[in-house]
Scaffold this motif. Structure first.
Motif, PDB file in Angstrom:
ATOM      1  N   LYS A   1     -13.059  -1.251   2.448  1.00 27.29           N
ATOM      2  CA  LYS A   1     -14.026  -0.560   3.314  1.00 27.29           C
ATOM      3  C   LYS A   1     -13.395  -0.150   4.638  1.00 27.29           C
ATOM      4  O   LYS A   1     -13.735   0.900   5.199  1.00 27.29           O
ATOM      5  N   ALA A   2     -12.468  -0.966   5.153  1.00 27.63           N
ATOM      6  CA  ALA A   2     -11.764  -0.596   6.387  1.00 27.63           C
ATOM      7  C   ALA A   2     -10.983   0.690   6.162  1.00 27.63           C
ATOM      8  O   ALA A   2     -10.985   1.589   7.013  1.00 27.63           O
ATOM      9  N   ALA A   3     -10.347   0.800   5.004  1.00 27.90           N
ATOM     10  CA  ALA A   3      -9.585   2.007   4.686  1.00 27.90           C
ATOM     11  C   ALA A   3     -10.494   3.225   4.580  1.00 27.90           C
ATOM     12  O   ALA A   3     -10.140   4.325   5.024  1.00 27.90           O
ATOM     13  N   GLN A   4     -11.682   3.035   4.010  1.00 26.66           N
ATOM     14  CA  GLN A   4     -12.619   4.147   3.883  1.00 26.66           C
ATOM     15  C   GLN A   4     -13.019   4.687   5.252  1.00 26.66           C
ATOM     16  O   GLN A   4     -13.211   5.903   5.415  1.00 26.66           O
ATOM     17  N   GLU A   5     -13.139   3.807   6.236  1.00 24.38           N
ATOM     18  CA  GLU A   5     -13.438   4.250   7.603  1.00 24.38           C
ATOM     19  C   GLU A   5     -12.259   5.029   8.180  1.00 24.38           C
ATOM     20  O   GLU A   5     -12.428   6.089   8.785  1.00 24.38           O
ATOM     21  N   LEU A   6     -11.055   4.514   7.975  1.00 22.86           N
ATOM     22  CA  LEU A   6      -9.871   5.184   8.504  1.00 22.86           C
ATOM     23  C   LEU A   6      -9.665   6.549   7.859  1.00 22.86           C
ATOM     24  O   LEU A   6      -9.263   7.515   8.525  1.00 22.86           O
ATOM     25  N   TYR A   7      -9.977   6.646   6.561  1.00 24.71           N
ATOM     26  CA  TYR A   7      -9.817   7.913   5.850  1.00 24.71           C
ATOM     27  C   TYR A   7     -10.659   9.032   6.463  1.00 24.71           C
ATOM     28  O   TYR A   7     -10.308  10.209   6.367  1.00 24.71           O
ATOM     29  N   LYS A   8     -11.766   8.672   7.117  1.00 25.09           N
ATOM     30  CA  LYS A   8     -12.630   9.681   7.739  1.00 25.09           C
ATOM     31  C   LYS A   8     -11.863  10.503   8.778  1.00 25.09           C
ATOM     32  O   LYS A   8     -12.191  11.659   9.042  1.00 25.09           O
ATOM     33  N   LEU A   9     -10.837   9.883   9.368  1.00 27.55           N
ATOM     34  CA  LEU A   9     -10.103  10.530  10.461  1.00 27.55           C
ATOM     35  C   LEU A   9      -8.732  11.046  10.044  1.00 27.55           C
ATOM     36  O   LEU A   9      -8.052  11.692  10.844  1.00 27.55           O
ATOM     37  N   SER A  10      -8.328  10.772   8.811  1.00 30.74           N
ATOM     38  CA  SER A  10      -6.942  11.058   8.408  1.00 30.74           C
ATOM     39  C   SER A  10      -6.616  12.552   8.423  1.00 30.74           C
ATOM     40  O   SER A  10      -5.501  12.938   8.787  1.00 30.74           O
ATOM     41  N   ASP A  11      -7.554  13.397   8.030  1.00 26.45           N
ATOM     42  CA  ASP A  11      -7.278  14.840   8.037  1.00 26.45           C
ATOM     43  C   ASP A  11      -7.252  15.395   9.462  1.00 26.45           C
ATOM     44  O   ASP A  11      -6.487  16.319   9.771  1.00 26.45           O
ATOM     45  N   LEU A  12      -8.080  14.842  10.325  1.00 26.40           N
ATOM     46  CA  LEU A  12      -8.161  15.320  11.714  1.00 26.40           C
ATOM     47  C   LEU A  12      -6.970  14.871  12.545  1.00 26.40           C
ATOM     48  O   LEU A  12      -6.552  15.575  13.475  1.00 26.40           O
ATOM     49  N   ASN A  13      -6.406  13.727  12.219  1.00 25.32           N
ATOM     50  CA  ASN A  13      -5.412  13.099  13.085  1.00 25.32           C
ATOM     51  C   ASN A  13      -4.240  14.024  13.428  1.00 25.32           C
ATOM     52  O   ASN A  13      -3.831  14.106  14.590  1.00 25.32           O
ATOM     53  N   GLY A  14      -3.700  14.709  12.441  1.00 20.59           N
ATOM     54  CA  GLY A  14      -2.544  15.566  12.697  1.00 20.59           C
ATOM     55  C   GLY A  14      -2.818  16.651  13.716  1.00 20.59           C
ATOM     56  O   GLY A  14      -1.950  16.977  14.546  1.00 20.59           O
ATOM     57  N   ALA A  15      -4.027  17.183  13.686  1.00 20.38           N
ATOM     58  CA  ALA A  15      -4.396  18.253  14.621  1.00 20.38           C
ATOM     59  C   ALA A  15      -4.438  17.764  16.062  1.00 20.38           C
ATOM     60  O   ALA A  15      -4.307  18.560  16.999  1.00 20.38           O
ATOM     61  N   MET A  16      -4.613  16.457  16.255  1.00 20.57           N
ATOM     62  CA  MET A  16      -4.684  15.908  17.610  1.00 20.57           C
ATOM     63  C   MET A  16      -3.371  16.092  18.371  1.00 20.57           C
ATOM     64  O   MET A  16      -3.361  16.175  19.600  1.00 20.57           O
ATOM     65  N   TYR A  17      -2.264  16.164  17.651  1.00 18.86           N
ATOM     66  CA  TYR A  17      -0.948  16.177  18.289  1.00 18.86           C
ATOM     67  C   TYR A  17      -0.181  17.478  18.047  1.00 18.86           C
ATOM     68  O   TYR A  17       0.934  17.618  18.523  1.00 18.86           O
ATOM     69  N   GLU A  18      -0.808  18.382  17.342  1.00 20.13           N
ATOM     70  CA  GLU A  18      -0.137  19.622  16.954  1.00 20.13           C
ATOM     71  C   GLU A  18       0.363  20.405  18.155  1.00 20.13           C
ATOM     72  O   GLU A  18       1.440  21.003  18.133  1.00 20.13           O
ATOM     73  N   GLU A  19      -0.410  20.420  19.230  1.00 16.48           N
ATOM     74  CA  GLU A  19      -0.021  21.151  20.441  1.00 16.48           C
ATOM     75  C   GLU A  19       0.157  20.213  21.635  1.00 16.48           C
ATOM     76  O   GLU A  19       0.208  20.658  22.776  1.00 16.48           O
ATOM     77  N   GLY A  20       0.278  18.915  21.339  1.00 18.78           N
ATOM     78  CA  GLY A  20       0.494  17.926  22.390  1.00 18.78           C
ATOM     79  C   GLY A  20      -0.746  17.100  22.660  1.00 18.78           C
ATOM     80  O   GLY A  20      -1.879  17.564  22.515  1.00 18.78           O
ATOM     81  N   ASN A  21      -0.536  15.863  23.042  1.00 20.35           N
ATOM     82  CA  ASN A  21      -1.629  14.936  23.369  1.00 20.35           C
ATOM     83  C   ASN A  21      -1.879  14.943  24.872  1.00 20.35           C
ATOM     84  O   ASN A  21      -0.917  14.874  25.638  1.00 20.35           O
ATOM     85  N   PRO A  22      -3.130  15.073  25.356  1.00 16.45           N
ATOM     86  CA  PRO A  22      -4.418  14.907  24.670  1.00 16.45           C
ATOM     87  C   PRO A  22      -5.152  16.218  24.384  1.00 16.45           C
ATOM     88  O   PRO A  22      -6.398  16.245  24.421  1.00 16.45           O
ATOM     89  N   ILE A  23      -4.447  17.275  24.090  1.00 12.56           N
ATOM     90  CA  ILE A  23      -5.092  18.577  23.917  1.00 12.56           C
ATOM     91  C   ILE A  23      -6.126  18.542  22.795  1.00 12.56           C
ATOM     92  O   ILE A  23      -7.268  18.981  22.962  1.00 12.56           O
ATOM     93  N   GLY A  24      -5.731  17.999  21.652  1.00  6.22           N
ATOM     94  CA  GLY A  24      -6.646  17.959  20.513  1.00  6.22           C
ATOM     95  C   GLY A  24      -7.849  17.074  20.756  1.00  6.22           C
ATOM     96  O   GLY A  24      -8.996  17.477  20.508  1.00  6.22           O
ATOM     97  N   VAL A  25      -7.596  15.866  21.258  1.00  7.45           N
ATOM     98  CA  VAL A  25      -8.712  14.923  21.429  1.00  7.45           C
ATOM     99  C   VAL A  25      -9.663  15.389  22.526  1.00  7.45           C
ATOM    100  O   VAL A  25     -10.889  15.182  22.441  1.00  7.45           O
ATOM    101  N   LYS A  26      -9.147  16.060  23.556  1.00  3.67           N
ATOM    102  CA  LYS A  26     -10.052  16.574  24.587  1.00  3.67           C
ATOM    103  C   LYS A  26     -10.946  17.681  24.028  1.00  3.67           C
ATOM    104  O   LYS A  26     -12.123  17.793  24.414  1.00  3.67           O
ATOM    105  N   TYR A  27     -10.407  18.462  23.110  1.00  2.00           N
ATOM    106  CA  TYR A  27     -11.236  19.491  22.510  1.00  2.00           C
ATOM    107  C   TYR A  27     -12.346  18.852  21.666  1.00  2.00           C
ATOM    108  O   TYR A  27     -13.501  19.295  21.719  1.00  2.00           O
TER     109      TYR A  27
END
Length: 291
Positions: A229-255
């Motif tokens: 179940k912990a993994a299922q929670e983490l999987y919710k963010l796995s596709d988004l995670n890469g986009a957070m750093y694509e143009e530098g941190n914290p650009i993605g997370v601030k958006y």
């Protein structure tokens, strides 16, 4: 050091349209992240610390202290590549109400392992509060070897490490040989669960800014021994995670935070705002998480 078990939120620094620190938004962020945070990390890299003036840093730290509704522990970022200057900053900073400092391995200089050890030893000797080491070779240009971490772990004022090397074998070596009360913390959101599984104690997280409850659930499922179940929670963010750093941190997370109406997506130079293409991808991924 159980106060640092679980999720430390690496807080962003919200800005107004004129790029001043937005304290109203920062209070909103503190209240939002308190839903899942175990402690706050103030003015780390995610907080854009290189572009924050010393006077602003003092005000931000004091504001977090004054608006910490759940009285969560506070970790404050003090690090750099000029050892003596860091000692001066430690001496000049009001660390009352701060539970530990987070100090990054020296960047750009690319010191030897002995240099890294002596650098942190001086900091640990000088700091009136405990020190959490921070290893992030992708930013610093040099890796702090497991042997160096373990050597520093013997210092009474060094209580843990935020490991962002992405090297699980290195993390396993630390976990195997570290002192009983030493903290092994993931510096990578997607490695939070693997770090828990090898005996680590949690994560200092970027994505916990917008999604604190997901990280709270991961910790709770781990504590219950339910890694599926912990993994299922983490999987919710796995596709988004890469986009957070694509143009530098914290650009993605601030958006993402702007989509939640917590703060603007604005960043200070040399970072640039998210491109239209990145915004479009994040919008799509964000909608998938909301479902």
């Amino acid at each position: 050091m159980k106060k640092f078990h679980g999720t430390g939120v690496a807080l962003v620094t919200p800005f107004t349209e004129s790029l001043e620190v937005d304290y109203k938004a920062l209070k909103k962020l503190l209240n939002h992240t308190a839903k899942g945070a175990d402690y706050y990390v103030v003015l780390g890299t995610t907080g854009e610390s290189p572009t924050i003036s010393s006077e602003e840093k003092k005000k931000i730290l004091q504001f977090v202290k004054d608006n910490n509704s759940k009285n969560l522990p506070i970790v404050y970022g003090i690090g750099g590549n000029h050892t003596e200057e860091i000692l001066e900053i430690i001496h000049e900073t009001d660390l009352k109400g701060v539970d530990a400092i987070l100090s990054v391995s020296p960047y750009y200089n690319k010191p030897s392992q002995e240099g890294i050890y002596q650098h942190f030893k001086k900091i640990a000797d000088a700091s009136p509060v405990p020190v959490i080491l921070y290893n992030i070779p992708g930013r610093t240009g040099s890796n702090m070897a497991a042997e160096t971490t373990l050597r520093l772990a013997a210092h009474k004022n060094v209580i843990g490490i935020k490991e962002s090397s992405g090297n699980l074998e290195q993390c396993i070596k630390i976990a195997k040989y570290m002192p009983k009360d030493f903290l092994l913390l993931s510096g990578d959101d997607m490695l939070a669960l693997p770090i828990y599984s090898i005996g680590g104690h949690g994560v200092i997280s970027v994505l916990a800014n917008p999604f604190p409850v997901i990280f709270r659930k991961i910790k709770e499922f781990v504590q219950a021994g339910n890694y599926t179940k912990a993994a299922q929670e983490l999987y919710k963010l796995s596709d988004l995670n890469g986009a957070m750093y694509e143009e530098g941190n914290p650009i993605g997370v601030k958006y993402v935070l702007s989509l939640l109406d917590i703060c603007t997506p604005l960043v200070r130079l040399p970072h640039a705002p998210a491109s239209e293409g990145l915004k479009k991808r994040i919008n799509t991924l964000f909608e998938q998480i909301k479902k």
